[in-house]
Design a protein around this motif. Structure first.
Motif, PDB file in Angstrom:
ATOM      1  N   GLY A  62       0.835  -1.198   0.000  1.00 53.40           N
ATOM      2  CA  GLY A  62       0.000   0.000   0.000  1.00 53.40           C
ATOM      3  C   GLY A  62       0.872   1.250   0.000  1.00 53.40           C
ATOM      4  O   GLY A  62       0.545   2.250  -0.642  1.00 53.40           O
ATOM      5  N   THR A  87      -3.561   8.843  10.872  1.00 49.81           N
ATOM      6  CA  THR A  87      -3.451   7.849   9.800  1.00 49.81           C
ATOM      7  C   THR A  87      -2.162   7.075  10.035  1.00 49.81           C
ATOM      8  O   THR A  87      -1.369   7.402  10.919  1.00 49.81           O
ATOM      9  N   HIS A 194      -2.137  -5.781   2.844  1.00 44.99           N
ATOM     10  CA  HIS A 194      -1.517  -6.326   4.061  1.00 44.99           C
ATOM     11  C   HIS A 194      -2.508  -7.325   4.685  1.00 44.99           C
ATOM     12  O   HIS A 194      -3.731  -7.147   4.571  1.00 44.99           O
ATOM     13  N   LYS A 197      -5.871  -6.380   6.199  1.00 52.24           N
ATOM     14  CA  LYS A 197      -6.818  -5.602   5.390  1.00 52.24           C
ATOM     15  C   LYS A 197      -7.901  -6.509   4.774  1.00 52.24           C
ATOM     16  O   LYS A 197      -7.815  -7.730   4.845  1.00 52.24           O
TER      17      LYS A 197
END
Ligand SMILES: Cc1ncc(COP(=O)(O)O)c(C=O)c1O
Length: 391
Positions: A62, A87, A194, A197
């Motif tokens: 990502g 974040t 990942h 996710k």
């Protein structure tokens, strides 16, 4: 063959693999290509179809996807990148890789999503000289809740900013006006594969975009900046050219096969996540939780990467983390505002944004993943109740 799960802890998240996933990877192991083979194209086509975009460019993580998207859209050392303070580092780091200046935007204390008033104030504060360059806003569709991309787009357009959605948390997330990843309001969106996710590829990521030039540039940059312009009819079909300075951000065929298999089960996995979130919501809406814990709003379009509760009393979150860990229940803090980290503090000074601070003080991500059993979920709920009865 499914491997037994020997882990006795309840993690905050983990991959959910089926026999189909094992078979998909094994097929590639037995094929001629472990990387740069047919699986990548198949995965990219499936991603583009699922997210309703013209192009999907799969890559090694990502983080790589975010880096590729910023670089392909023209970020440079003259650029400004506006990033919500809450974040993962990658949303901001990728600007720093390109030498760009990061400005942290505040978030809504209830859900950690970019705060539009704060964004407006930052945009108004940019100098004429800064506005002359290629600048960015990077909202994060945090925890599975799509960010206000339409409003971000309206503001970004007014100030000539480019908009990249960090959609690492939010495949399948939507609101009345926005669908995460579809690039209706943005120039690009980025996914992470990942293991925690929605779509697991071991490691991996993808840039989604409707802009063909950006897609072509991403493809070149993910492989050193190299293009292969000649077909078999050309006198030198073997010739490749490096036209730009890129990186090795390629995804392997093994990862692409796993990602494609997982993508095929995305709806199933989101539905499982929704069922778990609904059970938490029902349990936590009653005493003893309701007076002491805020829970996330249960909206239809939330795709539930994380279930983030917020303790109302100061200091309780850290005690709960330790208490639950002692019982094998692993929780996480998503996230410490990035400006707290020494690296960013050196760049931005002693910044404290009120919404991000309020969110951070109480936030705790409790276990949520598609294969979380009701027994384990009940254990999380009852131990949380026991914790509150003692504190
Ligand atoms: C919001 C967000 N952006 C970007 C990333 C980076 O993704 P990856 O770990 O695949 O590089 C993550 C990963 O945790 C993330 O949570």
């Amino acid at each position: 063959m499914l491997l037994p799960n020997k882990v006795t802890q309840i993690p905050y998240s983990k991959q959910s693999l089926t026999q189909e996933d094992f078979d998909a990877v094994l097929e590639v192991m037995n094929s001629s290509f472990l990387t740069q083979g047919p699986q990548i194209d198949l995965f990219e086509k499936a991603l583009a179809k699922r997210f309703q975009v013209k192009h999907a460019i799969a890559c090694s993580s990502g983080t790589a996807a975010i880096h590729l998207s910023y670089a392909s859209l023209g970020a440079s050392a003259d650029s400004v990148g506006i990033v919500p303070a809450v974040t993962f580092s990658a949303t901001a780091n990728a600007f720093r890789y390109l030498g760009a200046k990061v400005i942290f935007c505040d978030v809504n204390p209830a859900d950690g999503i970019i705060d539009l008033d704060s964004l407006q104030r930052i945009l108004e504060s940019l100098s004429e000289e800064q506005l002359d360059h290629c600048n960015f806003v990077s909202p994060v569709s945090f925890a599975g809740k799509v960010a206000p991309l339409k409003e971000c787009a309206d503001l970004s357009e007014k100030y000539g900013m480019k908009l990249v959605e960090d959609a690492s948390h939010s495949p399948g997330g939507w609101s009345e006006r926005e669908t995460s990843g579809d690039c209706k309001w943005t120039q690009a969106a980025c996914l992470s594969f990942h293991p925690v996710k929605h779509i697991c590829a071991g490691e991996g990521g993808a840039v989604l975009t409707n802009l063909t030039e950006v897609a072509d540039r991403c493809k070149a940059l993910r492989s050193h900046g190299i293009v292969r312009p000649f077909d078999d009819e050309h006198p030198t079909p073997w010739k490749y050219e490096q036209v730009d300075l890129g990186w090795n951000y390629r995804i392997t065929d093994l990862q692409a096969a796993l990602g494609r298999s997982q993508l095929g089960k995305l709806d199933e996995s989101i539905n499982a996540r929704k069922r778990i979130a609904k059970r938490y919501d029902e349990a936590l809406s009653a005493p003893p939780f309701s007076e002491r814990i805020d829970r996330p709003a249960l909206t239809d379009g939330h795709s539930w990467h994380l279930y983030v509760i917020r303790f109302k009393e100061e200091g309780l979150r850290d005690q709960a983390y330790k208490f639950l860990k002692g019982l094998g229940i692993i929780t996480q803090i998503h996230y410490t505002p990035l400006y707290h980290h020494p690296y960013f503090a050196k760049l931005v000074g002693n910044l404290r944004l009120p919404g991000a601070e309020e969110y951070f003080a109480g936030c705790l991500s409790i276990p949520l993943f598609p294969t979380l059993t009701q027994i384990d979920q009940d254990k999380v709920i009852s131990e949380l109740a026991r914790f509150l009865s003692k504190h």
